[in-house]
Design a protein around this motif. Sequence first.
Motif, PDB file in Angstrom:
ATOM      1  N   GLU A  22      42.721  37.505  51.526  1.00  0.00           N
ATOM      2  CA  GLU A  22      41.731  38.293  50.796  1.00  0.00           C
ATOM      3  C   GLU A  22      41.304  39.503  51.623  1.00  0.00           C
ATOM      4  O   GLU A  22      41.131  40.604  51.096  1.00  0.00           O
ATOM      5  N   THR A  79      46.324  36.871  45.158  1.00  0.00           N
ATOM      6  CA  THR A  79      45.933  37.610  43.960  1.00  0.00           C
ATOM      7  C   THR A  79      47.118  38.384  43.384  1.00  0.00           C
ATOM      8  O   THR A  79      48.123  38.618  44.060  1.00  0.00           O
ATOM      9  N   SER A 119      42.237  40.394  40.992  1.00  0.00           N
ATOM     10  CA  SER A 119      41.971  40.325  42.424  1.00  0.00           C
ATOM     11  C   SER A 119      40.489  40.077  42.660  1.00  0.00           C
ATOM     12  O   SER A 119      39.639  40.564  41.908  1.00  0.00           O
ATOM     13  N   HIS A 121      39.181  40.730  45.734  1.00  0.00           N
ATOM     14  CA  HIS A 121      38.857  41.449  46.965  1.00  0.00           C
ATOM     15  C   HIS A 121      37.617  42.318  46.776  1.00  0.00           C
ATOM     16  O   HIS A 121      37.263  42.674  45.654  1.00  0.00           O
TER      17      HIS A 121
END
Length: 239
Positions: A22, A79, A119, A121
């Motif tokens: 991540e 992801t 995702s 992140h």
Amino acid sequence: MSNSSKYDLTEFTILDATNILEYATSRFAAIWIACDRSHMPQSPAYKASFVQHLQWEVDSFVFPYINICMVFNTHPTMTDLLRSILSRFSHLQTRNITGEQFYAKFFAHCSPHDPELRSTHRVVLKYAHNWWKDRFDTLGFTLPSLDVNEVLDMMADHFEQLPMGAMLLPGPAVAGQVEGDPLLNQILAVKARVQHLGDSLEKMLQEKTMMAAAAASSMSELEGPMDELEEVLLTSRWP
């Protein structure tokens, strides 16, 4: 940043790998955003330098930790955005595309703003070795080789910049591990950390409930004075 003692890879869990990946995804997103906004001339030399620096990113923060998981017969969470990036790298490393083609595909198909690339992140303000903020194409390649301690330190610094609870809380020591069975040990580690996380969340919810109850009690105590104030105001308006 690096510690003098070597990290014991037998203590490395799939949750460590997930958090590192991540962090790596966050770095890729920050790189994409900064360079997409850049007004630097995109000469062949600039593109070649960019690809070299991005190769350092995957060699430092992605490939080693995927390899560790493979040795342990586990699969880290990845992801869609990171998968898209690694897909382009696989084409580059197998010489199916050139460096310039990789550069174009990275910006065309690896945007952190693409809603189809799922995702989790989060981009933060500070990154160690943030080469993309300098004229990396003219400064040359000066990035170091990182050990696992340095990567874990950078990952921890990253999550400290995020809201509390963004990273899974560190778990307790894992008991009952079996020598020579890395997959079972990974399962035991995940089970222990999930239990630890559940206990931590339960404690946090209890604290929030107590705070809410205290706030409700305070509001109830204010109802009497507020009613009296309202009556006074109404009386003063109608002599």
